[in-house]
Design an enzyme around this catalytic site. Structure first.
Site, PDB file in Angstrom:
ATOM      1  N   GLN A   1       0.831  -1.214   0.000  1.00 29.03           N
ATOM      2  CA  GLN A   1       0.000   0.000   0.000  1.00 29.03           C
ATOM      3  C   GLN A   1       0.865   1.264   0.000  1.00 29.03           C
ATOM      4  OE1 GLN A   1      -3.031   0.742  -0.559  1.00 29.03           O
ATOM      5  NE2 GLN A   1      -3.910  -1.297  -0.641  1.00 29.03           N
ATOM      6  N   SER A   2       1.992   1.226  -0.682  1.00 32.45           N
ATOM      7  CA  SER A   2       2.898   2.372  -0.697  1.00 32.45           C
ATOM      8  C   SER A   2       2.275   3.599  -1.373  1.00 32.45           C
ATOM      9  CB  SER A   2       4.179   1.973  -1.437  1.00 32.45           C
ATOM     10  OG  SER A   2       4.938   3.110  -1.754  1.00 32.45           O
ATOM     11  N   ASN A   3       2.258   4.706  -0.655  1.00 31.32           N
ATOM     12  CA  ASN A   3       1.832   5.974  -1.255  1.00 31.32           C
ATOM     13  C   ASN A   3       2.875   6.457  -2.257  1.00 31.32           C
ATOM     14  OD1 ASN A   3      -0.473   6.376   0.525  1.00 31.32           O
ATOM     15  ND2 ASN A   3       1.062   6.690   2.120  1.00 31.32           N
TER      16      ASN A   3
END
Ligand SMILES: *Cc1c(COP(=O)(O)O)cnc(C)c1O
Length: 319
Positions: free
Chosen positions: A71-73
């Site tokens: 879920q890396s921004n």
């Protein structure tokens, strides 16, 4: 001249948080809205990418390559920047592909990023291998470092500090989430270059205090050479509180849930489950412990991340 593209929505506004201030009964609270920087829902990576993508284009790159959590921004915004500038994007993500992509991962796919799944222990090796393989195919990859935190990426927050000073808002403290250290390094260097007198307190998301302090000091020192003569920073120049990092990266506890709910209910403001939720939980705890004087002003520098609120993983845990 340092190459920079201009696609961020700047300056980001600074807003008061009067109801939260009153509820907590502590210092006056402000928020700087770097969740509103633009580029695929905004966040702190937009400022870094203005410099990183400019460097990639100057080097003739045709592909942005990066790595991160599922879920890396950072990966979501890198994929968006690649699409915007006509580059390919390859992301090395830690974990296994879920049956149904949600939130940031869904957006990575919408932006057309190619995704390679790895175990955490193999992340750096696979990133390097992918770089080499891409080059062998006759393409020109640009490695966007983890979290965008190279000396080049750091420049985004050096100029963010200049922007903040130009907004002429007094803040005795600036508090924010710190993880790969680029945001803090930029703010620390910018504070010295442009003369911010207050204190910069990074709430560590996932790193032990000393390691993060040293990383920030090294990054700030290295980045200074891009702008002028080298300035040397040591770990002791960097304020980090790592007390809230104990549950581990991406683990949502009652502390984060409480802060997310408090900001939402008092100010109609959204925090994210991984970074700003944890940093705000730290801020609230420090206020309750009387860490700040009540006549001080504390600015929470919001770094974004809200798309992760919609990650399947957090849905049952948020309310
Ligand atoms: C990446 C990120 C951070 C951490 O910034 P660093 O420069 O890596 O320390 C904080 N908040 C959000 C929402 C992020 O995506």
């Amino acid at each position: 001249m340092i190459p920079r593209l201009r696609f961020a929505q700047l300056p980001t506004p600074i807003e008061p948080m009067p109801r939260l201030t009153k509820f907590l009964g502590g210092p006056r609270l402000l928020v700087k809205r770097d969740d509103q920087t633009g580029l695929a829902f905004g966040g702190n990576k937009t400022r870094k990418l203005e410099f990183l993508v400019a460097e990639a284009l100057a080097q003739g790159a045709d592909t942005l390559l990066s790595a991160g959590a599922l879920q890396s921004n950072h990966c979501r915004q890198t994929a968006a920047a690649a699409a915007k500038f006509g580059l390919a994007c390859t992301l090395v993500l830690v974990g296994e592909p879920p049956a149904q992509a949600s939130a940031n991962l869904l957006l990575d796919q919408l932006f057309g990023a190619e995704i390679i799944w790895v175990e955490k222990s193999r992340r750096d090796a696979v990133l390097q291998e992918t770089f080499e393989k891409t080059s062998l195919l006759g393409r020109k990859p640009y490695l966007v470092p983890y979290g965008g935190s190279s000396p080049t990426g750091v420049l985004g927050y050096v100029y963010a500090m200049e922007e903040f000073i130009g907004q002429k808002v007094n803040a005795d403290w600036i508090v924010f989430a710190s993880s790969s250290g680029g945001t803090q390094a930029g703010l620390v260097l910018g504070a010295r270059l442009f003369g911010y007198q207050g204190k910069l307190l990074g709430i560590s998301i996932d790193e032990p205090q000393r390691i993060l302090q040293e990383r920030v000091a090294d990054l700030a020192s290295e980045a200074s050479e891009r702008i002028g003569p080298r300035l040397n920073f040591t770990a002791d120049d960097v304020l980090v509180n790592a007390e809230y990092a104990t549950p581990g990266y991406g683990v949502l506890t009652g502390a984060e849930r409480g802060a997310i709910s408090l900001f939402a209910k008092c100010e109609g403001l959204l925090l994210d489950p991984v970074y700003t939720g944890r940093a705000a939980a730290g801020l609230v705890d420090l206020i309750r412990k009387g860490f700040f004087k009540t006549d001080e002003t504390v600015l929470f520098w919001h770094t974004g991340g809200q798309p992760a609120l919609f990650a399947e993983k957090y849905q049952p845990e948020l309310v």
